[in-house]
Design a protein around this motif. Structure first.
Motif, PDB file in Angstrom:
ATOM      1  N   SER A  93       0.814  -1.222   0.000  1.00  0.00           N
ATOM      2  CA  SER A  93       0.000   0.000   0.000  1.00  0.00           C
ATOM      3  C   SER A  93       0.845   1.268   0.000  1.00  0.00           C
ATOM      4  O   SER A  93       0.297   2.371   0.002  1.00  0.00           O
ATOM      5  CB  SER A  93      -0.940   0.011   1.207  1.00  0.00           C
TER       6      SER A  93
ATOM      7  N   GLU B 176      -7.191  -5.311  -5.041  1.00  0.00           N
ATOM      8  CA  GLU B 176      -6.933  -4.355  -6.116  1.00  0.00           C
ATOM      9  C   GLU B 176      -6.774  -2.938  -5.566  1.00  0.00           C
ATOM     10  O   GLU B 176      -5.953  -2.153  -6.049  1.00  0.00           O
ATOM     11  CB  GLU B 176      -8.067  -4.412  -7.139  1.00  0.00           C
ATOM     12  N   TYR B 177      -7.550  -2.612  -4.540  1.00  0.00           N
ATOM     13  CA  TYR B 177      -7.421  -1.296  -3.914  1.00  0.00           C
ATOM     14  C   TYR B 177      -6.019  -1.105  -3.322  1.00  0.00           C
ATOM     15  O   TYR B 177      -5.409  -0.039  -3.476  1.00  0.00           O
ATOM     16  CB  TYR B 177      -8.457  -1.133  -2.792  1.00  0.00           C
TER      17      TYR B 177
ATOM     18  N   ALA C 175      -3.550  -0.550  -6.046  1.00  0.00           N
ATOM     19  CA  ALA C 175      -3.763   0.758  -6.669  1.00  0.00           C
ATOM     20  C   ALA C 175      -3.234   1.881  -5.792  1.00  0.00           C
ATOM     21  O   ALA C 175      -2.564   2.810  -6.269  1.00  0.00           O
ATOM     22  CB  ALA C 175      -5.249   0.966  -6.956  1.00  0.00           C
ATOM     23  N   VAL C 176      -3.516   1.817  -4.492  1.00  0.00           N
ATOM     24  CA  VAL C 176      -3.048   2.853  -3.570  1.00  0.00           C
ATOM     25  C   VAL C 176      -1.521   2.879  -3.524  1.00  0.00           C
ATOM     26  O   VAL C 176      -0.907   3.943  -3.517  1.00  0.00           O
ATOM     27  CB  VAL C 176      -3.636   2.621  -2.157  1.00  0.00           C
TER      28      VAL C 176
ATOM     29  N   ASN D 185      -0.157   4.283  -7.168  1.00  0.00           N
ATOM     30  CA  ASN D 185      -0.322   5.727  -7.369  1.00  0.00           C
ATOM     31  C   ASN D 185      -1.527   6.168  -6.563  1.00  0.00           C
ATOM     32  O   ASN D 185      -2.674   5.991  -6.987  1.00  0.00           O
ATOM     33  CB  ASN D 185      -0.509   6.057  -8.855  1.00  0.00           C
ATOM     34  N   GLN D 186      -1.256   6.747  -5.405  1.00  0.00           N
ATOM     35  CA  GLN D 186      -2.339   7.078  -4.481  1.00  0.00           C
ATOM     36  C   GLN D 186      -3.306   8.106  -5.060  1.00  0.00           C
ATOM     37  O   GLN D 186      -4.526   7.974  -4.927  1.00  0.00           O
ATOM     38  CB  GLN D 186      -1.741   7.616  -3.178  1.00  0.00           C
TER      39      GLN D 186
ATOM     40  N   ALA E 201      -5.446   6.544  -7.701  1.00  0.00           N
ATOM     41  CA  ALA E 201      -6.422   5.665  -7.072  1.00  0.00           C
ATOM     42  C   ALA E 201      -7.588   6.466  -6.502  1.00  0.00           C
ATOM     43  O   ALA E 201      -8.750   6.069  -6.630  1.00  0.00           O
ATOM     44  CB  ALA E 201      -5.749   4.852  -5.973  1.00  0.00           C
ATOM     45  N   ARG E 202      -7.290   7.607  -5.883  1.00  0.00           N
ATOM     46  CA  ARG E 202      -8.347   8.448  -5.326  1.00  0.00           C
ATOM     47  C   ARG E 202      -9.272   8.959  -6.427  1.00  0.00           C
ATOM     48  O   ARG E 202     -10.501   8.957  -6.275  1.00  0.00           O
ATOM     49  CB  ARG E 202      -7.720   9.618  -4.567  1.00  0.00           C
TER      50      ARG E 202
ATOM     51  N   VAL F 282     -11.179   4.861  -5.546  1.00  0.00           N
ATOM     52  CA  VAL F 282     -10.726   3.914  -4.533  1.00  0.00           C
ATOM     53  C   VAL F 282     -10.786   4.578  -3.155  1.00  0.00           C
ATOM     54  O   VAL F 282     -10.339   5.720  -2.998  1.00  0.00           O
ATOM     55  CB  VAL F 282      -9.275   3.458  -4.823  1.00  0.00           C
TER      56      VAL F 282
ATOM     57  N   VAL G  74      -9.181   5.425  -0.461  1.00  0.00           N
ATOM     58  CA  VAL G  74      -7.767   5.405  -0.089  1.00  0.00           C
ATOM     59  C   VAL G  74      -7.585   5.364   1.427  1.00  0.00           C
ATOM     60  O   VAL G  74      -6.834   4.528   1.960  1.00  0.00           O
ATOM     61  CB  VAL G  74      -7.036   6.630  -0.684  1.00  0.00           C
TER      62      VAL G  74
ATOM     63  N   THR H 182      -8.624   2.055   2.944  1.00  0.00           N
ATOM     64  CA  THR H 182      -7.688   1.000   2.553  1.00  0.00           C
ATOM     65  C   THR H 182      -6.416   1.065   3.377  1.00  0.00           C
ATOM     66  O   THR H 182      -5.919   0.043   3.879  1.00  0.00           O
ATOM     67  CB  THR H 182      -7.355   1.117   1.060  1.00  0.00           C
TER      68      THR H 182
END
Length: 328
Positions: free
Chosen positions: A77, A201-202, A205-206, A209-210, A213-214, A218, A220, A223
């Motif tokens: 993460s 997947e979250y 993704a975080v 690239n946070q 993702a946001r 997602v 964030v 997560t």
């Protein structure tokens, strides 16, 4: 006309097709490294590959593997958790205090796990909502949780762990030590979570690239908090395993566990930059560290040389990760 990139992708997919679904090329490389270590020590010392010693390696590796699995999710993460050792200590102290107070064993175990998860929740909330850096937050947690464990116990271990709990932890299932079975089941569950659920997947993704993702919707903050709660909970499980084996809860338990966990995750292919990691790779990394220490101990190699070997392996793992990212 076939595109060059498509051809390379097809070649990579072809190589992956020879591997089981739960393992990737990076894990296969880690497995090869483990096999090499096993072969070398088996040649140097015939005792190394005997069944009792192999089970001993797995049992010794189970505690680090449990901590490292939680650390892997945090690293994927894009974070880090330096507080897992003290979180394990305060979880063990809480669980032992409940056990010796006559609280039913299941409630005491839940209390220990809840304590570890609260530590993770505290870390995660500061990181997700206060915007603090994971390194700083968990470094503060390292001192905070250790101090609380020492203050609560006066610096003394808590004895009187119930006999039935110790018998369970020190038992076996079809010849396999119970701690190994516990960690194996946890690893299976976490593999499913990471590879077969939206939450997995979250996390990827975080870590990748946070901000992207946001924007993609997602959750964030949720997560990031969840992975720290998982890390704290697994630290508590590791503490309970060790407490069952020792028959006591020591407030100094878990010293440098965070470094071993980071090492196992890194050896297993987790990138400290986030966005990449593997449950199988982390398990292999923990067994590599356990095998290395066990083999060197059988050869009467002094402990500081074992630290040297561990450090070299970590650096090599980081160089491999950097090289593979460069090619990507």
């Amino acid at each position: 006309m076939t595109n060059t990139s498509d051809t390379k992708a097809n070649e990579a997919e072809g190589r992956r097709s020879f591997l089981p679904a739960f393992i990737n090329l990076r894990d296969a490389g880690t497995l090869f490294g483990l096999a090499l270590i096993l072969i070398v020590f088996a040649v140097l010392n015939p005792v190394f590959m005997t069944a009792p010693n192999v089970l001993n390696i797995l049992q010794q590796s189970s505690i680090n593997a449990c901590i490292a699995l939680g650390m892997t999710f945090v690293i994927i993460s894009g974070g880090i958790d330096l507080s897992v050792g003290p979180a394990a200590a305060i979880s063990a102290v809480a669980g032992a205090a409940l056990m010796t107070a006559g609280v039913p064993l299941p409630v005491a175990l839940l209390g220990a796990m809840g304590t570890g998860m609260l530590c993770g929740l505290f870390n995660g909330c500061l990181i997700a909502f206060a915007g603090l850096q994971p390194f700083i937050v968990t470094l503060g947690g390292l001192s905070l949780y250790r101090a609380l464990a020492l203050i609560f116990t006066g610096g003394n271990p808590i004895f009187g762990i119930p006999t039935e709990f110790r018998a369970f932890i020190n038992g076996d299932l079809l010849g396999v030590p119970v701690p190994v079975v516990i960690v194996g089941l946890i690893a299976l569950l976490l593999w499913i979570v990471l590879n077969r659920t939206p939450f997995g997947e979250y996390i990827l993704a975080v870590g990748g690239n946070q901000e992207a993702a946001r924007i993609a919707g997602v959750p964030v903050a949720r997560t990031r908090i969840t992975v720290y709660v998982m890390s704290g909970g697994l630290a508590a499980v590791a503490a309970l395993i060790l407490m069952g084996r020792l028959g006591a809860a020591d407030p100094t338990m878990g010293n440098l566990w965070e470094l071993d966990a980071i090492a196992a995750a890194a050896i297993g292919g987790a990138s400290l930059m986030g966005g990449k990691g593997s449950v199988v790779g982390t398990l292999l990394g923990a067994v590599i560290l356990g095998s290395l220490r066990n083999g060197l101990t059988l050869m009467n190699v002094q402990a500081f040389y074992q630290l040297l070997a561990t450090g070299i392996i970590i650096i090599v793992a980081m160089l491999i990760d950097r090289a593979t990212r460069g090619r990507a």
